[in-house]
Motif scaffolding. Structure first.
Motif, PDB file in Angstrom:
ATOM      1  N   THR A 181      -9.848  -2.945   2.387  1.00  0.00           N
ATOM      2  CA  THR A 181      -9.751  -1.630   2.994  1.00  0.00           C
ATOM      3  C   THR A 181     -10.736  -1.521   4.150  1.00  0.00           C
ATOM      4  OG1 THR A 181      -9.172  -0.677   0.839  1.00  0.00           O
ATOM      5  CG2 THR A 181      -9.836   0.858   2.577  1.00  0.00           C
TER       6      THR A 181
ATOM      7  N   PHE B  71      -7.220   7.156   2.693  1.00  0.00           N
ATOM      8  CA  PHE B  71      -7.814   8.027   1.694  1.00  0.00           C
ATOM      9  C   PHE B  71      -8.932   8.809   2.383  1.00  0.00           C
ATOM     10  CE2 PHE B  71      -8.843   9.214  -2.667  1.00  0.00           C
ATOM     11  CZ  PHE B  71     -10.169   9.601  -2.569  1.00  0.00           C
TER      12      PHE B  71
ATOM     13  N   CYS C 298      -4.006  10.399   1.588  1.00  0.00           N
ATOM     14  CA  CYS C 298      -4.283  10.721   0.184  1.00  0.00           C
ATOM     15  C   CYS C 298      -5.520  11.603   0.151  1.00  0.00           C
ATOM     16  CB  CYS C 298      -4.512   9.450  -0.631  1.00  0.00           C
ATOM     17  SG  CYS C 298      -4.923   9.804  -2.354  1.00  0.00           S
TER      18      CYS C 298
ATOM     19  N   TYR D 156      -0.608   4.553   0.655  1.00  0.00           N
ATOM     20  CA  TYR D 156      -1.133   5.532   1.609  1.00  0.00           C
ATOM     21  C   TYR D 156      -1.692   4.821   2.832  1.00  0.00           C
ATOM     22  CZ  TYR D 156      -1.020   8.480  -2.588  1.00  0.00           C
ATOM     23  OH  TYR D 156      -0.640   9.143  -3.701  1.00  0.00           O
ATOM     24  N   ASP D 157      -1.653   5.527   3.959  1.00  0.00           N
ATOM     25  CA  ASP D 157      -2.261   4.977   5.175  1.00  0.00           C
ATOM     26  C   ASP D 157      -3.765   5.185   5.167  1.00  0.00           C
ATOM     27  OD1 ASP D 157       0.649   6.160   6.683  1.00  0.00           O
ATOM     28  OD2 ASP D 157       0.095   4.045   6.618  1.00  0.00           O
TER      29      ASP D 157
ATOM     30  N   SER E 299      -4.786   2.446  -0.517  1.00  0.00           N
ATOM     31  CA  SER E 299      -4.871   2.969   0.841  1.00  0.00           C
ATOM     32  C   SER E 299      -5.273   1.872   1.820  1.00  0.00           C
ATOM     33  CB  SER E 299      -5.885   4.119   0.908  1.00  0.00           C
ATOM     34  OG  SER E 299      -5.533   5.136  -0.003  1.00  0.00           O
TER      35      SER E 299
ATOM     36  N   LYS F 236       0.846  -1.196   0.000  1.00  0.00           N
ATOM     37  CA  LYS F 236       0.000   0.000   0.000  1.00  0.00           C
ATOM     38  C   LYS F 236       0.885   1.252   0.000  1.00  0.00           C
ATOM     39  CE  LYS F 236      -3.988  -2.237   0.589  1.00  0.00           C
ATOM     40  NZ  LYS F 236      -5.164  -2.139  -0.286  1.00  0.00           N
TER      41      LYS F 236
END
Length: 565
Positions: free
Chosen positions: A478, A387, A422, A384-385, A445, A382
């Motif tokens: 997610t 979105f 993000c 991004y941590d 994400s 991944k």
């Protein structure tokens, strides 16, 4: 083929309610009615301008415009096949265009399977359900048609099944006889012709077979500490398995000699005697047991071998018990009293510990992460941590929501706690295919943060919510975090599938009370974010920063659709 329905029903111009399932790759049998669709809410901004809706099929690496025929019908956001043919297999997409710019709304892969002429189903066009006997089950006729009042028929192994006409086939308690291949058939009338669509489920019901067991004596050889003159009762128990074996026998031997039988009359009882055999059933397991009673232990008994013998099915199990001298002392009064006090206090201490853990669970978890330097992000691919999704309508009077999403949230999570967010307006350059970008960014994400307000579900935010729900509930890729930015008394404005998310993933923003970096709000949010080794920079309070700096302005200005959804 299983079609998952996630979103609300859309009202068509013909006043017919149509369902639009979210799917990307589909299998369908040739000769059956089938449809592709996308929710009208995704049109959003396109409804305000002169955009054309075009359907395309990819052929030889190039997209070809689909033209309506008598067999292939275009109805706004629906593409219907009356019926589907083998040549219809391929990649499909729907594109909005104004002659200068094209925006891809959704893509599908359609695979049309050849029909088995000797059967009512194709082996490659079914799902399998494995169940245990005695459990309940509901077989559902998936959403094969967008029209109401269709005629529905169920078949088992291609034979009419008990004249069932409902969309669900319910079994309260399954039996092995319920195993079979169930086919749901829906009939649809179109321009005077009857078409059909089917869904097939292979049901396998198995009995829970008892585990294989070995005849055995419970316990092992042992030595028992005792005293001269003390009464001892030796117990021997044999496990027979899951049924009572009538030929099983259990008895005691004293130095290979049979003891006398107990009479039940104390004054006439021998010093050592064997009681009658007893049969026991505990749950679905069967046992036999026999006691050997030693009225008063003698010195010579310390040298005997007391042997328990279990015989059944030509097999023999033994267990030897020996007696030895030992010192037994009564507990001192103060030891007994201390034990009683501890026994009484233990439940209260246990409850107190549980309550403390529940109240400070978030603090304990964050402390544990910091001490162990736990990292859930390493090697997961991944980028991004999280979105961030929020209401992006510039006409909205809730400027605090935009300031929270574009300033407060990234300042706290990125600058103070080291997370990487993000934010579409900040991190994506205008001009791309918006839907494709959002789908890709959410996929990259680890979390989807949704900042909820009463006006959140707008045409520009719905696709982020739909994509996030699909990845959270279906793909399990997610996890969703809901931030209740303003108090919401009624969640009915949100999709019903959002109610399937755990309620513990809702964090409430309480304005000034939540601003400090060590507030309960930021701790709860960090608890829901992936564990990540970070060096916390306590910049203190949001109000300590100059929020009017030009550096914070570029992504908050303008409402061009190329930069928002």
């Amino acid at each position: 083929m299983t079609l998952m329905i996630f979103f609300v029903m859309l009202i068509m111009e013909s006043a017919t309610e149509k369902l639009c399932p979210l799917r990307t790759s589909i299998d369908v049998l040739e000769g059956e009615y089938f449809f592709l669709c996308y929710p009208e809410s995704r049109q959003g901004h396109f409804q305000e301008e002169a955009y054309a809706i075009n359907w395309y099929k990819e052929s030889a690496g190039k997209q070809q415009l689909i033209k309506e025929t008598r067999r292939i019908v275009l109805q706004r956001n629906f593409l219907e096949f009356w019926p589907a043919e083998l040549s219809d297999s391929g990649n499909y997409s729907v594109i909005h265009s104004n002659g200068k710019q094209n925006f891809t709304i959704q893509k599908w892969t359609l695979n049309v399977l050849e029909r088995n002429k000797s059967s009512c189903f194709n082996e490659n066009h079914l799902t399998t359900e494995n169940k245990s006997a005695g459990t309940g089950l509901s077989l559902k006729c998936s959403d094969l048609s967008v029209y109401e009042n269709n005629s529905i028929t169920w078949y088992k192994d291609c034979k009419n099944y008990e004249h069932e006409k409902e969309r669900e086939l319910n079994f309260r308690a399954l039996t092995v006889q319920n195993s079979g291949i169930y086919t749901c058939k829906i009939l649809i009338s179109h321009e005077g012709t009857i078409y059909h669509s089917t869904n097939t489920i292979k049901l396998l019901v198995e009995e829970d077979e008892p585990e294989t067991v070995t005849l055995e004596i419970v316990g092992h050889h042992e030595e028992i500490e005792t005293e001269i003159g003390k009464e001892e009762i030796l117990n021997c128990t044999g496990f027979l398995g899951y049924y009572m074996q009538e030929d099983a026998n259990l008895y005691w031997l004293i130095n290979q000699m049979f003891p006398e039988q107990c009479t039940g009359i104390p004054e006439n009882e021998p010093s050592i005697c064997e009681e009658e055999l007893k049969k026991l059933q505990l749950g679905n397991k069967f046992y036999i047991t026999r006691l050997l009673r030693i009225k008063k232990v003698r010195d010579e008994d310390m040298h005997h071998n007391f042997t328990c013998m279990l015989q059944a099915d030509d097999s023999t199990q033994t267990r030897i018990v020996k007696l030895k001298k030992g010192k037994t002392q009564d507990l001192h009064v103060h030891i007994f009293a201390t034990g009683m006090v501890l026994a009484l206090l233990f439940p209260f201490v246990a409850v107190a510990v549980v309550l403390v853990f529940v109240i400070f669970k978030v603090d304990f978890v964050l402390f544990y992460r910091n001490i162990c330097r736990r990292d859930d992000t390493a090697g997961d691919g991944k980028e991004y941590d999280a979105f961030v999704s929020y209401l992006k309508d510039c006409a909205s009077p809730i400027e605090e929501e935009r300031e929270f999403a574009l300033k407060i949230l990234p300042m706290m999570l990125e600058e103070n706690f080291g997370y990487k967010l993000c934010i579409f307006e900040r991190d994506v350059f205008p001009g791309g295919a918006v839907v494709d970008d959002i789908h890709s960014l959410i996929d990259k994400s680890r979390r989807l943060i949704i900042i909820l307000s009463q006006n959140y579900v707008s045409d520009r935010a719905i696709y982020e919510l739909e994509s996030g729900l699909h990845k959270a509930l279906v793909e399990r890729k997610t996890e969703i975090i809901l931030i209740e930015f303003m108090p919401i008394s009624d969640y009915n404005f949100l999709p019903e599938s959002l109610s399937l998310l755990p309620s513990k993933r809702v964090v409430k923003w309480k304005k000034d009370k939540s601003l400090p970096v060590n507030s309960r709000f930021w701790k709860s949010l960090r608890y829901l974010m992936p564990a990540k080794p970070i060096k916390i920079q306590t910049k203190g309070h949001y109000n300590n920063l100059d929020l009017g700096s030009e550096a914070a302005q570029p992504w908050t200005e303008g409402c061009d659709f190329n930069a928002t959804v």
